[in-house]
Design an enzyme around this catalytic site. Structure first.
Site, PDB file in Angstrom:
ATOM      1  N   GLU A  67       0.794  -1.228   0.000  1.00 23.25           N
ATOM      2  CA  GLU A  67       0.000   0.000   0.000  1.00 23.25           C
ATOM      3  C   GLU A  67       0.831   1.286   0.000  1.00 23.25           C
ATOM      4  O   GLU A  67       0.398   2.293  -0.545  1.00 23.25           O
ATOM      5  CB  GLU A  67      -0.943   0.006   1.220  1.00 23.25           C
ATOM      6  CG  GLU A  67      -2.006  -1.073   1.193  1.00 23.25           C
ATOM      7  CD  GLU A  67      -2.978  -0.906   0.039  1.00 23.25           C
ATOM      8  OE1 GLU A  67      -3.404   0.247  -0.219  1.00 23.25           O
ATOM      9  OE2 GLU A  67      -3.300  -1.912  -0.618  1.00 23.25           O
ATOM     10  N   SER A  92     -48.923 -27.223  42.303  1.00 25.82           N
ATOM     11  CA  SER A  92     -48.532 -27.394  43.700  1.00 25.82           C
ATOM     12  C   SER A  92     -47.237 -26.676  44.057  1.00 25.82           C
ATOM     13  O   SER A  92     -46.846 -26.666  45.225  1.00 25.82           O
ATOM     14  CB  SER A  92     -48.395 -28.887  44.022  1.00 25.82           C
ATOM     15  OG  SER A  92     -49.659 -29.498  44.003  1.00 25.82           O
TER      16      SER A  92
END
Length: 792
Positions: free
Chosen positions: A87, A464
């Site tokens: 680059e 229950s």
């Protein structure tokens, strides 16, 4: 001659001054539009939110962009060399713009008319990526140059390079080299090979078309360019070059490094962070640390999945998902292509049957190739008729499978077995009873299949499981664990409906006068109703309200003693926590703390507890629920509590709990605890009207199978046990001391009265103890039975 040289020099000077003046004019024109590059000093890169367990396992990641910021000092040199060689080879020499590069690019443009070479430095790319668009115009290029010069005057070269390497888009939603290393190779940047570093370094020019997932051929060409430039600049030698060129290109997409599969947890934490920080939660790099213990969460998930699959297995095989061919079998390539498009729902994998033998079958499974399903993995598959009926035991594999069937399979040891997606569902919620921290939560069989979080959102009848709350209100209103209550049928005329209400025990057996401790442990329905009537419905509703249940929607009728109200598993486990921690209501929470990307704490949980019932009452209920595990003695016989399987499996005396089953077995519960952990498991169909049904004995299976009705003890309790085995592994047995406000005395287990002779020890609040002594004769049985059913 000298005169001409002087004129030429003056002309050059004039042109140079004109150029400077032109640049100055251009600068003045674009200056108002230039952003303030000083922002780069404090730039915060968009980093996704990550969710962790309390022991630092990654649960999930949220955010459009994947980024893992890395300091330049932690970047491997070969990756930096690869990027610079490709680059911007003169990055450390130029002032932000590369005159040589610009001249070369301009020459190519003037001579060919084509833009074959780029002239942007890394600094210019930083300027463009952070401040400018990607439009190709002269104005944008001028702005880019000025910004690059500004950036160079403000930041060091290393700071600029770090911004570039962490910002640049590199395909497949990865931004920066750290994310790219994970996405393409599942590695940290420090683990990348030279070939992999070169591949990543080649991506900035075209991340969508040059990446090795989307286009391996073009990616290989681009990698060769990078390696060639590294060789030219002397960053690698010929041997390294050759080895890297020969490295394979093929890779695959790697998701975030999820180390703990807990999607229901992730979504709860995600929503919490979103409520605090809004949309910024996705970009601020938040680290959300949950209260979840990874070992417990894995155990909870496994326990729920195994429990639901076990239910599904005993109710019979509903048949293949689809049948893909009749006469002409598919080719292997076509089978594999088809399976690749089918979903997987852990631990189930899709498979296609290719051959059926007498007592085995051959299948091609997704990601598993050819597998054999032996008889041990098939023999369970008797036909499903209804939730309450199954067909005869399987004798031949062909009765269940045929070639061309699309089926599900799951692991069975080192082999595979036939399976199916369960229609049943369930949830598990667990927390630390001392502060409310959620240690495990599972909202269903599979989050991908159905994202509804039943642990947090499914309001189901309590059955229950409500009884300990009713009994606790009774203990605060004149009753003790030794109080005798008549276990006899109730026939109550309701003038409003013109009908009699006849609540029943399950089984429909009655024992006459029975101690409160035994009645709760054996889940006697009519005793619960009589205690509710004795304590008063307002007292029971207040107790439920104090423990966090929504009492505004609960009818103030005697039916609440049997669990007609609804609650989520998370509400249920919160209520039971008060019995484990000495009477305190906790507020469950799942986020321990939230940090920003720099590790600064932005939020920290402040656990809240409130004393809502006395320590003495909490201890007494815990004692009765311990009897539900270990049983007791009355009338010279031993009786089992409804949770006896937990005692047998866990073999520790500090556990207590309660089963729960609703009318027609539409909901099955087990909630239980030790002083260190409390958990609730629930099982039911998402269709409220669908009962859990029952199963007949399968002659092909061993004697340990569940047969008969589906109840709390047979359906939900095994899930609770499997979770608790793992959750309690690191906790030594912890028997809580009796509170100072209680004392003990010896009573006759048959009458609940004091005795000077043999008897059992019972706990009492001063003033609640029996006033009289037991007579020598034992009480008369009401004609009941000592057998305890698993229904409630």
């Amino acid at each position: 001659m000298l005169k001409w040289l002087t004129r030429l020099f003056l002309l050059g000077l004039f042109l140079a001054l004109c150029a400077v003046a032109g640049v100055f004019v251009l600068y003045q024109q674009v200056k108002p539009e230039l952003p303030d590059v000083s922002e780069l000093k404090d730039i915060r890169l968009e980093i996704p939110m990550r969710i962790f367990s309390q022991d630092n396992e990654l649960i999930s990641q949220y955010g459009e962009q994947r980024r893992t910021p890395i300091a330049i000092a932690d970047m491997p040199s070969q990756l930096i060399d690869a990027v610079l060689a490709t680059e911007d080879a003169r990055f450390y020499e130029h002032p932000g713009i590369d005159i040589i590069g610009i001249s070369r690019a301009a020459t190519v443009w003037f001579t060919t008319g084509e833009k074959r070479q780029g002239a942007s430095t890394i600094t210019q790319q930083v300027a463009r990526n952070f401040f400018l668009s990607r439009e190709k115009t002269v104005t944008r290029k001028i702005k880019e140059i000025f910004l690059a010069l500004h950036i160079e005057s403000l930041l060091s070269k290393d700071e600029i390079l770090a911004l570039y390497l962490n910002k640049i888009p590199l395909g497949h939603r990865s931004h920066g080299v750290g994310a790219a290393a994970q996405v393409y190779y599942g590695k940290e940047v420090s683990e990348l090979t030279l070939a992999e570093s070169a591949m990543i370094a080649g991506l900035p020019q075209g991340p969508s078309v040059l990446n090795p997932i989307s286009n391996p051929a073009r990616a290989a060409e681009r990698r060769a360019v990078v390696l060639g430039r590294m060789l030219e600049t002397g960053k690698i030698n010929r041997v390294q070059y050759n080895e890297a060129m020969e490295a394979p290109v093929a890779t695959r997409y790697h998701g975030a490094e999820i180390t703990l599969n807990a999607p229901y947890v992730a979504e709860m934490a995600h929503q919490f962070a979103l409520s605090m920080f809004g949309e910024e939660a996705y970009t601020k790099g938040l680290k959300v640390y949950t209260t979840i213990d990874s070992k417990e969460q894995q155990a909870g998930t496994q326990a729920l999945v195994d429990g639901l699959l076990a239910y599904d297995l005993r109710h019979g095989y509903r048949g293949a998902t689809d049948h893909l061919w009749q006469d002409s079998p598919w080719s292997l390539d076509k089978i594999e292509e088809y399976l690749a498009g089918q979903p997987s729902y852990w631990p189930l994998e899709p498979a296609i049957v290719t051959e059926v033998s007498a007592q085995s079958a051959t299948v091609i499974a997704k990601n598993q190739g050819e597998q054999t399903l032996a008889w041990d993995g098939l023999k369970w598959a008797r036909p499903y008729i209804s939730d309450a009926r199954q067909g005869h035991a399987l004798r031949q594999a062909s009765a269940a499978l045929k070639a061309g069937d699309l089926i599900w399979i799951r692991p069975q040891g080192e082999q595979w077995m036939l399976a199916q997606l369960p229609e049943i569902n369930g949830a598990l919620a667990a927390l630390d009873p001392n502060n409310g921290a959620i240690t495990a939560i599972v909202g269903g069989f599979n989050f991908t299949l159905n994202k509804f979080n039943r642990a947090q959102q499914a309001e189901r009848q309590m059955g229950s499981n409500i009884k300990p709350f009713i009994y606790s209100a009774a203990l605060d209103n004149g009753y003790s664990l030794a109080s005798m209550v008549n276990d006899a049928p109730i026939n109550h005329w309701d003038p409003g409906s013109g009908k009699s209400w006849r609540p029943r025990n399950s089984p429909n057996v009655y024992d006459g006068p029975i101690r409160v401790r035994e009645a709760l442990a054996r889940s006697k329905n009519v005793v619960s109703i009589r205690l509710l009537q004795g304590a008063g419905i307002p007292a029971a509703l207040q107790r439920l309200n104090d423990l966090g249940f929504d009492t505004e929607r609960i009818p103030a009728t005697d039916s609440l003693a049997l669990g007609s109200p609804s609650a989520t598993p998370l509400q249920m486990v919160t209520g039971y926590a008060a019995f484990a921690n000495g009477g305190k209501k906790v507020t469950p929470y799942i986020v321990e703390r939230i940090e920003d990307s720099q590790g600064v704490t932005l939020y920290e949980a402040q656990p809240q507890t409130t004393q809502v019932l006395s320590e003495e009452t909490a201890f007494l209920i815990s004692q009765a629920l311990s009897s539900a595990i270990w049983g007791g003695t009355s009338n010279g016989r031993h009786w089992n509590g409804t949770g006896w399987r937990a005692g047998k499996a866990l073999e520790r005396k500090d556990i207590a709990g309660k089963t729960g089953t609703t009318n027609d077995s539409r909901d099955a519960w087990f909630s239980g605890f030790t002083p260190d952990r409390v958990a609730s498991a629930w099982v039911g169909f998402d269709d409220f009207a669908r009962p859990l049904g029952r199963t007949a004995y399968n002659a092909n299976l061993d004697g340990s199978q569940v047969a008969g009705g589906e109840f709390g003890a047979s359906t939900a309790l095994p899930i609770w046990i499997a979770y608790m085995k793992a959750a309690l592994a690191d906790f030594p047995e912890h028997i809580k001391d009796m509170p100072e406000g209680l004392y003990t005395t010896t009573i006759d287990p048959n009458t609940g009265l004091k005795t000077n002779g043999e008897g059992i020890t019972e706990y009492f609040v001063p003033g609640s103890e029996p006033k009289y002594y037991s007579l020598p004769e034992t009480r008369q049985s009401f004609g009941g039975t000592s057998v305890t059913d698993d229904l409630f």
